[in-house]
Design an enzyme around this catalytic site. Structure first.
Site, PDB file in Angstrom:
ATOM      1  N   HIS A  16      24.461  17.175  45.059  1.00 16.60           N
ATOM      2  CA  HIS A  16      23.788  15.872  45.052  1.00 16.60           C
ATOM      3  C   HIS A  16      22.742  15.902  46.161  1.00 16.60           C
ATOM      4  CE1 HIS A  16      23.020  11.691  44.442  1.00 16.60           C
ATOM      5  NE2 HIS A  16      23.276  11.412  45.706  1.00 16.60           N
ATOM      6  N   HIS A  28      18.767   7.759  47.953  1.00 13.77           N
ATOM      7  CA  HIS A  28      19.126   8.691  46.877  1.00 13.77           C
ATOM      8  C   HIS A  28      19.187   7.949  45.558  1.00 13.77           C
ATOM      9  CE1 HIS A  28      23.722   7.894  47.074  1.00 13.77           C
ATOM     10  NE2 HIS A  28      23.132   7.002  47.836  1.00 13.77           N
ATOM     11  N   CYS A 109      18.552  13.398  40.784  1.00 14.87           N
ATOM     12  CA  CYS A 109      18.488  13.085  42.215  1.00 14.87           C
ATOM     13  C   CYS A 109      17.636  14.090  42.987  1.00 14.87           C
ATOM     14  CB  CYS A 109      19.897  12.986  42.818  1.00 14.87           C
ATOM     15  SG  CYS A 109      20.910  14.481  42.627  1.00 14.87           S
TER      16      CYS A 109
END
Length: 162
Positions: A16, A28, A109
């Site tokens: 991530h 994010h 992301c």
């Protein structure tokens, strides 16, 4: 850690990505169920089209990492010049809290974070997935790659939906 640093958070099977914005905070792209879930997707009853969305969120890095290891990973600095901090923070102010289109291969992301840092949407993770799919599946994989790349290209622009 400096404003604009890309943070790679190891979640096992995938990574991530978040961008450090100071005071222990990161921005994010998350889904309604959090960054470790598949994006919120719905099918339009009128057109039958698939729509996936993510929310641009600011949180404390320690909360986003949730005990997972993380590191600063500005891996594209040799390829692209990072944008000035004031430009990055201007975009952060504009984008925070917005909902945008989300795609694992075309607008994830990592694409979001590289866009903020460099002004270009890139995802090594998505590219590597496509390469592995192509190599591992032969000709059928090649057809899947062409279809997935076409889909990713269509979703690559970051669109603020609000």
């Amino acid at each position: 850690m400096e404003i604009g640093d890309m943070i790679k958070i190891n979640r096992g099977a995938y990574k991530h990505w978040a961008l450090y914005i100071g005071n222990g905070d990161v921005i994010h792209l998350v889904t309604p169920d959090g960054p470790s879930r598949v994006a919120f997707c719905s099918v339009s009853s009128s057109s039958g089209s698939l729509s996936c969305k993510g929310t641009i969120t600011i949180e404390m890095l320690k909360d986003v990492a949730a005990g997972n290891p993380y590191e600063i990973h500005n891996y594209l600095d040799d390829e692209f010049k990072p944008r000035p901090t004031d430009v990055i923070m201007g975009d952060v102010d504009i984008m925070r809290g917005h909902t945008i289109e989300y795609g694992l291969l075309g607008n994830n992301c990592e694409h979001f974070v590289t866009f903020l840092r460099y002004g270009k949407s890139e995802s090594k993770q998505a590219d590597d997935f496509m390469k592995n799919l192509f190599i591992g599946s032969g000709l059928l994989g090649g057809v899947a790659v062409v279809a997935a790349v076409a889909f990713a290209a269509a979703a690559a622009a970051i669109k603020v939906i609000k």
